[in-house]
Write an enzyme that holds these catalytic residues in place. Structure first.
Site, short mmCIF file in Angstrom:
data_model
loop_
_atom_site.label_atom_id
_atom_site.label_comp_id
_atom_site.label_asym_id
_atom_site.label_seq_id
_atom_site.Cartn_x
_atom_site.Cartn_y
_atom_site.Cartn_z
N ASP A 145 0.84 -1.20 0.00
CA ASP A 145 0.00 0.00 0.00
C ASP A 145 0.88 1.25 0.00
O ASP A 145 2.01 1.21 -0.48
CB ASP A 145 -0.94 -0.06 1.23
CG ASP A 145 -2.28 0.60 0.98
OD1 ASP A 145 -2.29 1.81 0.69
OD2 ASP A 145 -3.31 -0.07 1.08
N HIS A 218 -3.66 6.15 3.39
CA HIS A 218 -4.38 4.97 2.89
C HIS A 218 -3.81 3.67 3.47
O HIS A 218 -4.55 2.81 3.95
CB HIS A 218 -4.30 4.98 1.37
CG HIS A 218 -5.16 3.98 0.68
ND1 HIS A 218 -4.74 2.69 0.42
CD2 HIS A 218 -6.41 4.06 0.17
CE1 HIS A 218 -5.71 2.05 -0.22
NE2 HIS A 218 -6.73 2.86 -0.39
N SER A 545 -11.01 -0.70 -1.42
CA SER A 545 -9.73 -0.62 -0.71
C SER A 545 -9.90 -0.95 0.77
O SER A 545 -8.98 -1.46 1.40
CB SER A 545 -9.18 0.81 -0.77
OG SER A 545 -8.53 1.05 -1.98
#
Ligand SMILES: *[C@@H]1O[C@H](CO)[C@@H](O)[C@H](O)[C@H]1NC(C)=O
Ligand SMILES: *[C@@H]1O[C@H](CO)[C@@H](O)[C@H](O)[C@H]1NC(C)=O
Ligand SMILES: *[C@@H]1O[C@H](CO)[C@@H](O)[C@H](O)[C@H]1NC(C)=O
Ligand SMILES: *[C@@H]1O[C@H](CO)[C@@H](O)[C@H](O)[C@H]1NC(C)=O
Ligand SMILES: *[C@@H]1O[C@H](CO)[C@@H](O)[C@H](O)[C@H]1NC(C)=O
Ligand SMILES: *[C@@H]1O[C@H](CO)[C@@H](O)[C@H](O)[C@H]1NC(C)=O
Ligand SMILES: *[C@@H]1O[C@H](CO)[C@@H](O)[C@H](O)[C@H]1NC(C)=O
Ligand SMILES: *[C@@H]1O[C@H](CO)[C@@H](O)[C@H](O)[C@H]1NC(C)=O
Ligand SMILES: *[C@@H]1O[C@H](CO)[C@@H](O)[C@H](O)[C@H]1NC(C)=O
Ligand SMILES: *[C@@H]1O[C@H](CO)[C@@H](O)[C@H](O)[C@H]1NC(C)=O
Ligand SMILES: *[C@@H]1O[C@H](CO)[C@@H](O)[C@H](O)[C@H]1NC(C)=O
Length: 769
Positions: A145, A218, A545
């Site tokens: 990620d 994220h 996600s």
């Protein structure tokens, strides 16, 4: 750059969380380019002790007087055999003539696509999967990620045992990151950026860290969702207060940063292959990826290539299905050795309460994420035309003189445009009448905005027209638990069938992915408010996600209870026990249509962790089964060698009929067809058992299962069956599953006789593209 920088331009979350297809750019002028070079490992010439030496010698022996030597990027040992390098056309031609060379593919580029979720998923400290799995103790989850914010409380390692000896990972130093940032929770952190840098992206000069540290937030969010430690009193600007905790809170996290913040490109295939290669070498048990590359064939796409190698080593790989829904054929990451995860909603909502006038109409709630504990009292309400047939709040329809100090009511329209107009007009705030198809992200609520249902909008409209003066009270920052119906399949969640291999139903399953609260990087502004931005340790975000890390957390728990299960067995357990009903006991709805969702929206259903621990039977798939599946795709021998990393691979029984826990019939330019499936079930419960097949099939779908009773001797005993499915679309009540898609579906369930297990699989027929 400083990690404490707080007021940077806000990135559009909307565009950020969409998964995109990027076409590999071509360059005029600069002819050097990054390539992935696949080699036949067994062709290594005798003098070389290692493959590294062999590849280095190859690169040093090729020359190009104009550009000098090629640049080596990475050598790959696990996800593939070969290396990546930057080559000129003449260097490429020389390399392709060398012995042992199989194929060369140019670099491709890809992009990315709580507190409450464990309880919503039924996880309980005292019974079920959490205690049985010891909260995921000692499972190692590799997350590929945007990096990690190690100081987040979600990565504190209180109460965790020492890192197991089998772990070979490392905590790599870099910008604002060093080895003391790791601990017993965050046991590894590495960063892979060579491929992106070759594109001329200078990571140290753009808004990111050239290290495992997260700039976006994220990766911090996905990691803490999967395996975050409990954090008390977490909240998002007053909403969703509670203890934030990951799905497998005793599991460990290893971050492989492969996504960077650049204007256009976020991730390079050479870097992702290197990250997956290293994760395998380091010894992760599971991996989660919330990003996607172009849907190239399985031997080119870096995620499907890396996941194949991971699967061979028993590593469970979960990926986001993408956010290109709700149309059919929008699935990404759909290789059958990947568990492909769609997104569902939860029963938690973010609200404001609205009281009209003196309260003679019962107060009601609308959705709002406005981040202040504001109480608007007896404020005048303004309704553009007072004429219900005119759409209000369109561009330049609000006069600042009329709306100053007022709350504007906007009737049904394009809320994004209406919000801009209200903001432009300088009104105090606004109430929007909208349906759930217009998906509103938290950062859209940068003013006192409330989105109410169309029904409640009618009440507001009638009240304003009938009252003078019309006033309103609004109270913000309410968190609603137990909202219904939940879950629903999120409108953005990608839908099947899957373009590359439509005969395998995708997605496999859905997991929570809407308004998920988890740790965030507090390095910059997050929530716009007025002309400013607020910073937060916890972000509320949506996307597939978010659903992939939920699913990998559950898989880690199942694996902790059943360390001997293969990735396919774990997936089978998750799929066949998933639930199909929502919290109103009705079928799970598709948010984009408000009607029943189908297996093309949710695969096996919504993940149901406690049941997955004890599925009774599983549909297992071994490495050779996957090889035979790929053989059935008619790949060339070189393509087979690349994917299997074997020069002596064998096609024992080429077949696209994998032992999958779902059944898919694609109708190719015909309205009727017959398909046959062969399956083998493995008993994973203790002791002997008998199961009987029960089929639910709609009109126009005829299903025959032989034999329809299976007797299992004991644990690990196996029994096979054949199933034929005849479709006659002329006779069926065709379900318009999506505006662009027609088909129907049923279920095959194996019921344990005198027992509690039910092993359910969807049967879907759909027109091809
Ligand atoms: C890592 O960084 C921290 C803070 O910047 C510093 O205090 C510590 O000494 C560094 N540790 C190592 C091993 O370099
Ligand atoms: C890239 O970064 C390096 C070191 O931080 C710097 O010396 C160089 O000038 C930068 N290059 C560009 C093109 O910005
Ligand atoms: C509240 O207002 C409505 C009209 O808006 C009026 O009919 C009603 O009598 C009022 N009730 C009270 C208790 O003042
Ligand atoms: C409302 O607007 C429509 C469309 O412009 C118009 O035809 C109608 O006469 C208006 N009604 C009133 C009550 O003003
Ligand atoms: C309103 O403005 C937006 C953006 O400024 C524009 O895209 C849209 O087309 C406009 N709509 C109308 C109805 O003029
Ligand atoms: C609203 O309008 C904007 C452009 O003005 C467009 O991008 C967006 O898709 C529209 N939203 C809906 C729900 O139609
Ligand atoms: C809202 O209006 C202010 C003042 O005109 C402007 O600076 C700001 O960019 C606007 N916000 C959005 C999201 O358009
Ligand atoms: C593979 O080749 C066989 C024999 O030519 C053909 O029957 C089959 O349809 C092909 N399969 C695919 C997926 O192209
Ligand atoms: C292929 O060869 C390798 C070693 O050369 C061996 O370990 C492997 O078992 C062989 N595989 C098959 C399918 O024959
Ligand atoms: C339809 O085509 C797909 C893809 O080519 C193939 O996998 C499938 O077997 C075909 N289905 C039927 C019923 O012929
Ligand atoms: C399939 O059925 C549809 C609707 O009844 C019809 O329009 C179409 O022509 C049929 N196709 C074939 C190949 O029979």
């Amino acid at each position: 750059m400083s990690p404490a920088m707080e007021l940077l331009p806000h990135l559009s979350l909307l565009s950020f969380f969409l998964a995109f297809l990027l076409v590999a750019p071509t360059y005029a002028g600069d002819e050097r380019q990054s390539y992935i070079i696949h080699m036949d490992k067994s062709a290594i010439p005798a003098p070389f002790a290692t493959h590294d030496h062999w590849y280095a010698s190859m690169l040093s022996s090729i020359s190009d007087s104009d550009v000098g030597s090629p640049t080596h990027l990475y050598t790959y040992n696990h996800v593939m055999h070969g290396f990546s390098a930057v080559l000129s056309p003449s260097q490429l031609a020389q390399l392709e003539r060398m012995p042992g060379h199989i194929a060369t593919y140019p670099e491709t580029y890809g992009q990315l696509h709580t507190t409450h979720t464990p309880r919503f998923l039924g996880l309980n400290r005292h019974v079920g999967l959490w205690p049985a799995a010891q909260f995921g103790d000692d499972m190692i989850i590799g997350i590929l990620d945007t990096g990690i914010w190690p100081e987040s409380e979600s990565f504190n390692d209180a109460g965790m045992s020492p890192v197991p000896d089998r772990w070979k990972g490392a905590c790599e130093a870099g910008t604002e990151f060093n080895s003391s940032n790791c601990n017993r929770k965050l046991i590894g952190a590495r960063s892979f950026s060579k491929g992106l840098k070759e594109r001329g992206l200078n990571i140290s000069t753009i808004d990111d860290y050239d290290s495992p540290r997260d700039y976006f937030g994220h990766g911090t969010h996905t990691s803490s969702t999967a395996a975050g430690s409990p954090v008390r009193n977490a909240d998002y600007f007053g909403y969703a207060q509670g203890t934030a905790i990951g799905i497998a809170p005793m599991a460990r996290v290893a971050m492989y940063k492969v996504v960077f913040n650049t204007d256009t490109i976020e991730s390079a295939s050479t870097d992702v292959l290197a990250g997956m290669d290293q994760a395998i070498a380091d010894g992760v048990d599971l991996m989660s990826l919330s990003l996607a590359f172009p849907e190239d064939p399985y031997y080119v796409n870096p995620i499907s290539l890396g996941a194949f190698a991971a699967m061979e080593r028993g590593i469970f790989v979960s990926c986001s299905a993408g956010n290109r829904g709700p149309q059919a054929y929008t699935i990404r990451n759909g290789a059958p050795w990947i568990t492909t995860v769609g997104a569902g909603t939860m029963d938690r909502d973010y609200a404001a309460s609205v009281t009209l006038g003196n309260g003679s109409i019962a107060p009601f709630q609308g959705r709002s994420f406005f981040p202040e504990s504001l109480y608007i009292s007896h404020t005048p309400l303004y309704y553009g035309h007072g004429n219900a047939s005119i759409e209000t709040c369109n561009n330049y329809t609000l006069d600042p003189k009329d709306v100053a100090g007022k709350i504007v009511f906007c009737s049904f329209g394009n809320v994004s445009n209406q919000m801009l107009e209200v903001n432009r007009s300088g009104a105090e705030g606004a109430i929007f009448a909208t349906d759930s198809a217009q998906f509103l992200y938290p950062d859209a609520f940068y003013m006192p905005f409330v989105a109410v249902s169309l029904e409640d909008g009618e009440k507001v409209k009638e009240y304003i027209v009938a009252s003078s003066p019309a006033t309103v009270d609004i109270k913000f920052q309410l968190t609603v638990l137990g909202s219904k119906p939940a879950p629903q399949v999120a409108h953005f969640s990608a839908r099947g069938p899957y373009r590359l291999t439509p005969g395998i139903l995708k997605p496999d399953i859905v997991a929570p992915g809407v308004n998920i609260l988890a740790a965030w990087a507090p390095n910059r502004g997050w929530q716009p408010i007025g002309n400013d931005y607020l910073v937060t340790d916890f972000g509320l975000v949506s996307g597939t996600s978010m659903s992939s890390p939920h699913l990998v957390g559950v898989a880690a728990l199942v694996r902790a209870v059943h360390p001997d299960w293969s990735p396919a067995a774990i997936r089978s357990a998750l799929m066949t026990t998933a639930f199909l009903m929502d919290n109103t006991h009705g079928p799970i709805l598709d948010m984009s249509t408000g009607t029943s969702a189908t297996p093309l929206d949710f695969g096996g259903g919504h993940v149901n962790p406690n049941k997955a621990m004890d599925p009774g039977l599983v549909y297992d798939i071994g490495v050779q089964d996957y090889v035979d599946f790929v053989c059935g795709l008619n790949y060339t021998s070189d393509q087979m060698k690349i994917l299997t990393r074997q020069s002596n691979y064998t096609c024992t029984k080429p077949s696209l009929d994998l032992n999958y826990p779902s059944f898919m019939v694609i109708l190719n330019n015909t309205n009727s067809t017959a398909s046959r499936f062969s399956r083998v079930l493995t008993n994973v419960a203790d002791g002997p058992s008998v199961y009987r097949a029960v089929v639910y099939a709609p009109a126009g779908m005829r299903v025959v299962v032989k034999p329809d009773t299976l007797k299992f001797e004991g644990k690990n005993s196996r029994q096979g069956f054949e199933m034929s499915v005849e479709i006659d679309m002329a006779k069926t009540d065709m379900v318009r599953i999506k505006s662009d898609y027609i088909g129907n579906y049923g279920y095959l369930s194996w019921y344990e006789v005198g027992g509690k297990h039910v092993v359910r699989s969807p049967i879907v027929s759909a027109y091809g593209q």
